[in-house]
Design a protein around this motif. Structure first.
Motif, PDB file in Angstrom:
ATOM      1  N   GLU A 120       0.727  -1.207  -0.098  1.00  0.00           N
ATOM      2  CA  GLU A 120       0.095   0.153  -0.125  1.00  0.00           C
ATOM      3  C   GLU A 120       0.937   1.210   0.095  1.00  0.00           C
ATOM      4  OE1 GLU A 120      -2.478  -0.284   3.525  1.00  0.00           O
ATOM      5  OE2 GLU A 120      -3.850  -1.799   2.200  1.00  0.00           O
ATOM      6  N   TYR A 121       1.851   1.402   0.779  1.00  0.00           N
ATOM      7  CA  TYR A 121       2.908   2.381   0.788  1.00  0.00           C
ATOM      8  C   TYR A 121       3.291   2.523  -0.610  1.00  0.00           C
ATOM      9  CZ  TYR A 121       6.550   5.598   2.372  1.00  0.00           C
ATOM     10  OH  TYR A 121       7.469   6.758   2.451  1.00  0.00           O
ATOM     11  N   PHE A 122       3.909   1.695  -1.123  1.00  0.00           N
ATOM     12  CA  PHE A 122       4.542   1.840  -2.464  1.00  0.00           C
ATOM     13  C   PHE A 122       3.397   2.442  -3.613  1.00  0.00           C
ATOM     14  CE2 PHE A 122       5.895   0.126  -6.607  1.00  0.00           C
ATOM     15  CZ  PHE A 122       7.384   0.269  -6.583  1.00  0.00           C
ATOM     16  N   ARG A 123       2.183   1.896  -3.455  1.00  0.00           N
ATOM     17  CA  ARG A 123       1.369   2.209  -4.403  1.00  0.00           C
ATOM     18  C   ARG A 123       0.861   3.743  -4.228  1.00  0.00           C
ATOM     19  NH1 ARG A 123      -2.034  -1.419  -3.582  1.00  0.00           N
ATOM     20  NH2 ARG A 123      -1.702  -2.981  -5.508  1.00  0.00           N
ATOM     21  N   GLU A 124       0.943   3.947  -2.860  1.00  0.00           N
ATOM     22  CA  GLU A 124       0.749   5.701  -2.897  1.00  0.00           C
ATOM     23  C   GLU A 124       1.756   6.555  -3.053  1.00  0.00           C
ATOM     24  OE1 GLU A 124      -0.842   5.322   1.341  1.00  0.00           O
ATOM     25  OE2 GLU A 124      -2.466   4.141   0.592  1.00  0.00           O
ATOM     26  N   ALA A 177       8.963   9.149  -6.685  1.00  0.00           N
ATOM     27  CA  ALA A 177      10.146   9.029  -6.673  1.00  0.00           C
ATOM     28  C   ALA A 177      10.581   9.425  -8.549  1.00  0.00           C
ATOM     29  CB  ALA A 177      10.420   7.642  -6.671  1.00  0.00           C
ATOM     30  N   ALA A 178      10.864  10.423  -8.539  1.00  0.00           N
ATOM     31  CA  ALA A 178      11.035  10.923 -10.035  1.00  0.00           C
ATOM     32  C   ALA A 178      12.545  10.480 -10.436  1.00  0.00           C
ATOM     33  CB  ALA A 178      10.712  12.517 -10.189  1.00  0.00           C
ATOM     34  N   THR A 179      13.355  10.279  -9.529  1.00  0.00           N
ATOM     35  CA  THR A 179      14.639  10.139  -9.810  1.00  0.00           C
ATOM     36  C   THR A 179      15.229   8.819  -9.079  1.00  0.00           C
ATOM     37  OG1 THR A 179      15.785  11.461  -8.144  1.00  0.00           O
ATOM     38  CG2 THR A 179      15.076  12.499 -10.279  1.00  0.00           C
ATOM     39  N   ALA A 180      16.542   8.353  -9.586  1.00  0.00           N
ATOM     40  CA  ALA A 180      17.008   7.137  -8.777  1.00  0.00           C
ATOM     41  C   ALA A 180      17.183   7.646  -7.391  1.00  0.00           C
ATOM     42  CB  ALA A 180      18.182   6.941  -9.742  1.00  0.00           C
ATOM     43  N   GLU A 181      17.722   8.665  -7.402  1.00  0.00           N
ATOM     44  CA  GLU A 181      18.129   9.176  -6.071  1.00  0.00           C
ATOM     45  C   GLU A 181      16.947   9.451  -5.125  1.00  0.00           C
ATOM     46  OE1 GLU A 181      20.345  13.148  -4.020  1.00  0.00           O
ATOM     47  OE2 GLU A 181      20.136  13.279  -6.287  1.00  0.00           O
ATOM     48  N   ASP A 182      15.624   9.738  -5.544  1.00  0.00           N
ATOM     49  CA  ASP A 182      14.256   9.866  -4.863  1.00  0.00           C
ATOM     50  C   ASP A 182      14.055   8.374  -4.227  1.00  0.00           C
ATOM     51  OD1 ASP A 182      14.166  12.607  -5.227  1.00  0.00           O
ATOM     52  OD2 ASP A 182      12.699  12.272  -7.071  1.00  0.00           O
ATOM     53  N   LEU A 183      14.404   7.438  -5.227  1.00  0.00           N
ATOM     54  CA  LEU A 183      13.833   6.292  -4.775  1.00  0.00           C
ATOM     55  C   LEU A 183      14.899   5.552  -3.538  1.00  0.00           C
ATOM     56  CD1 LEU A 183      12.166   3.542  -5.388  1.00  0.00           C
ATOM     57  CD2 LEU A 183      13.737   2.901  -7.080  1.00  0.00           C
ATOM     58  N   VAL A 184      16.104   5.658  -3.841  1.00  0.00           N
ATOM     59  CA  VAL A 184      16.881   5.088  -2.835  1.00  0.00           C
ATOM     60  C   VAL A 184      16.839   5.741  -1.637  1.00  0.00           C
ATOM     61  CG1 VAL A 184      18.516   4.144  -4.578  1.00  0.00           C
ATOM     62  CG2 VAL A 184      19.035   6.510  -3.622  1.00  0.00           C
ATOM     63  N   ALA A 185      16.376   7.044  -1.566  1.00  0.00           N
ATOM     64  CA  ALA A 185      16.382   7.912  -0.286  1.00  0.00           C
ATOM     65  C   ALA A 185      15.043   7.523   0.562  1.00  0.00           C
ATOM     66  CB  ALA A 185      16.003   9.447  -0.686  1.00  0.00           C
ATOM     67  N   ASP A 186      14.217   6.631  -0.123  1.00  0.00           N
ATOM     68  CA  ASP A 186      12.781   6.329   0.628  1.00  0.00           C
ATOM     69  C   ASP A 186      13.156   4.791   0.957  1.00  0.00           C
ATOM     70  OD1 ASP A 186      10.281   5.175   1.323  1.00  0.00           O
ATOM     71  OD2 ASP A 186       9.604   7.095   0.482  1.00  0.00           O
ATOM     72  N   LEU A 194      10.210   2.524  -0.151  1.00  0.00           N
ATOM     73  CA  LEU A 194       9.788   2.236  -1.522  1.00  0.00           C
ATOM     74  C   LEU A 194      11.218   1.303  -1.852  1.00  0.00           C
ATOM     75  CD1 LEU A 194       9.081   5.943  -2.874  1.00  0.00           C
ATOM     76  CD2 LEU A 194       7.605   3.957  -2.528  1.00  0.00           C
ATOM     77  N   LEU A 195      12.228   1.749  -1.802  1.00  0.00           N
ATOM     78  CA  LEU A 195      13.332   0.658  -2.139  1.00  0.00           C
ATOM     79  C   LEU A 195      13.131  -0.559  -1.830  1.00  0.00           C
ATOM     80  CD1 LEU A 195      16.088   0.793  -3.671  1.00  0.00           C
ATOM     81  CD2 LEU A 195      17.399   1.281  -1.194  1.00  0.00           C
ATOM     82  N   GLY A 196      12.815  -0.881  -0.520  1.00  0.00           N
ATOM     83  CA  GLY A 196      12.414  -2.129  -0.033  1.00  0.00           C
ATOM     84  C   GLY A 196      11.754  -3.098  -0.855  1.00  0.00           C
ATOM     85  N   VAL A 197      10.626  -2.543  -1.546  1.00  0.00           N
ATOM     86  CA  VAL A 197       9.809  -3.153  -2.386  1.00  0.00           C
ATOM     87  C   VAL A 197      10.284  -3.225  -3.691  1.00  0.00           C
ATOM     88  CG1 VAL A 197       7.429  -3.201  -3.707  1.00  0.00           C
ATOM     89  CG2 VAL A 197       7.604  -2.305  -1.011  1.00  0.00           C
ATOM     90  N   ALA A 198      11.057  -2.126  -4.285  1.00  0.00           N
ATOM     91  CA  ALA A 198      11.691  -2.424  -5.518  1.00  0.00           C
ATOM     92  C   ALA A 198      12.657  -3.336  -5.367  1.00  0.00           C
ATOM     93  CB  ALA A 198      12.312  -0.923  -5.814  1.00  0.00           C
ATOM     94  N   TRP A 200       5.389   6.806 -13.365  1.00  0.00           N
ATOM     95  CA  TRP A 200       4.102   7.384 -13.510  1.00  0.00           C
ATOM     96  C   TRP A 200       3.143   6.798 -14.534  1.00  0.00           C
ATOM     97  CZ3 TRP A 200       8.171  11.286 -14.558  1.00  0.00           C
ATOM     98  CH2 TRP A 200       8.678  11.770 -13.338  1.00  0.00           C
ATOM     99  N   MET A 201       3.519   5.569 -14.923  1.00  0.00           N
ATOM    100  CA  MET A 201       3.025   4.726 -16.115  1.00  0.00           C
ATOM    101  C   MET A 201       1.754   4.086 -15.291  1.00  0.00           C
ATOM    102  SD  MET A 201       5.999   3.178 -18.322  1.00  0.00           S
ATOM    103  CE  MET A 201       4.578   2.462 -19.492  1.00  0.00           C
ATOM    104  N   GLU A 202       0.592   3.898 -16.092  1.00  0.00           N
ATOM    105  CA  GLU A 202      -0.431   3.318 -15.561  1.00  0.00           C
ATOM    106  C   GLU A 202      -0.109   1.726 -15.342  1.00  0.00           C
ATOM    107  OE1 GLU A 202      -5.215   2.464 -16.939  1.00  0.00           O
ATOM    108  OE2 GLU A 202      -4.141   3.548 -18.062  1.00  0.00           O
ATOM    109  N   GLY A 203      -0.405   1.306 -14.059  1.00  0.00           N
ATOM    110  CA  GLY A 203      -0.226  -0.086 -13.994  1.00  0.00           C
ATOM    111  C   GLY A 203       1.003  -0.578 -13.509  1.00  0.00           C
ATOM    112  N   PHE A 204       2.111   0.400 -13.415  1.00  0.00           N
ATOM    113  CA  PHE A 204       3.514   0.368 -12.994  1.00  0.00           C
ATOM    114  C   PHE A 204       3.481  -0.009 -11.587  1.00  0.00           C
ATOM    115  CE2 PHE A 204       7.390   1.859 -10.760  1.00  0.00           C
ATOM    116  CZ  PHE A 204       8.112   0.882 -11.586  1.00  0.00           C
TER     117      PHE A 204
END
Length: 264
Positions: free
Chosen positions: A40-44, A49-58, A61-65, A121-125
């Motif tokens: 649920e947290y990932f979906r919301e 996370a517009a950049t790779a830096e954004d993703l690894v900072a959370d 999110l990174l745990g799910v990725a 941002w893609m639908e279904g991602f």
């Protein structure tokens, strides 16, 4: 508390039970507390996370990725993962392109940061990644009780990934050889010793193809990957031989304990 897979049996008998109950067990696992909360947290939040830096900072999110690609252990390797994501896979000298472990390339391709741009941002991602995450985490939970069954669960998805990524039969075989969990199943099913991985890669390829031909009636990886009966035979042989090996080791250990007892 997460739902724990029900595995009353081991070996091929355990596999048949797991296959019969797989859908219901996976659903219960995905709806259990920690897994459901993570999804649920990932979906919301993944769209932030517009950049790779954004993703690894959370970290959440990174745990799910990472968990979606079986890379959970890299959760603290932020600089490494950021580089994998940011460089993508389009260039031969990109980090993910050079790594023998193709899970990193699949991670980079899925998120797209270094390729055509972020796919977040893609639908279904979000659902695409969450589905992978839930399946992988279920495998991890199975592996905590029975590692052989975890490896068996990975076979179909592992073969599909190789088929999608590799264009030639040789490349597909090398792709299998570079996929640790899948390779373990092939080695076990085809009866190779643990030392097999130490010989020359081209010789390994020849031996894999030769034994596959004699065991499955084909050495074409695409044919093996596309035939459910061949996949089932692969899993059956692996689990039967794994259980036989475990029983032999246990018998040897019991014999050694008996000898030691007699010496007292």
């Amino acid at each position: 508390m997460s739902f724990q897979p029900v595995l009353p049996l081991s070996g091929y008998t355990g596999w048949r039970f797991l296959q019969r109950t797989l859908d219901s067990q996976q659903e219960a696992f995905s709806n259990s507390g920690p897994v459901k909360t993570a999804a649920e947290y990932f979906r919301e939040n993944i769209s932030k996370a517009a950049t790779a830096e954004d993703l690894v900072a959370d970290r959440r999110l990174l745990g799910v990725a990472l968990g979606a690609f079986g890379l959970d252990e890299d959760i603290d390797a932020k600089a490494f993962i950021k580089k994998v994501l940011a460089e993508g896979t389009l260039e031969k000298d990109a980090l993910a392109s050079k790594l023998s472990d193709k899970r990193y390339a699949r991670l980079a391709e899925a998120f797209g940061y270094g390729n055509a741009g972020p796919r977040v941002w893609m639908e279904g991602f979000a659902d695409e990644i969450i589905d992978k995450y839930q399946a992988k985490q279920f495998q991890v939970a199975v592996g905590e009780q029975n590692e052989s069954l975890r490896l068996a669960l990975n076979v179909t998805a592992g073969l599909e990934e190789i088929g999608a990524a590799e264009k030639t039969d040789n490349a597909a075989w090398f792709g299998m050889m570079g996929n640790g969990p899948l390779r373990a199943v092939f080695e076990g099913a085809l009866g190779f010793p643990k030392s097999f991985g130490k010989i020359d890669l081209d010789q390994q390829l020849d031996q894999f193809r030769s034994r596959a031909q004699s065991t499955f009636g084909t050495s074409d990886m695409a044919e093996i990957a596309g035939d459910p009966q061949l996949q089932e035979k692969l899993v059956r042989l692996y689990l039967i031989r794994s259980e036989a090996s475990a029983m032999t080791s246990l018998s040897g250990a019991n014999a050694a304990l008996t000898l030691l007892s007699n010496l007292r």
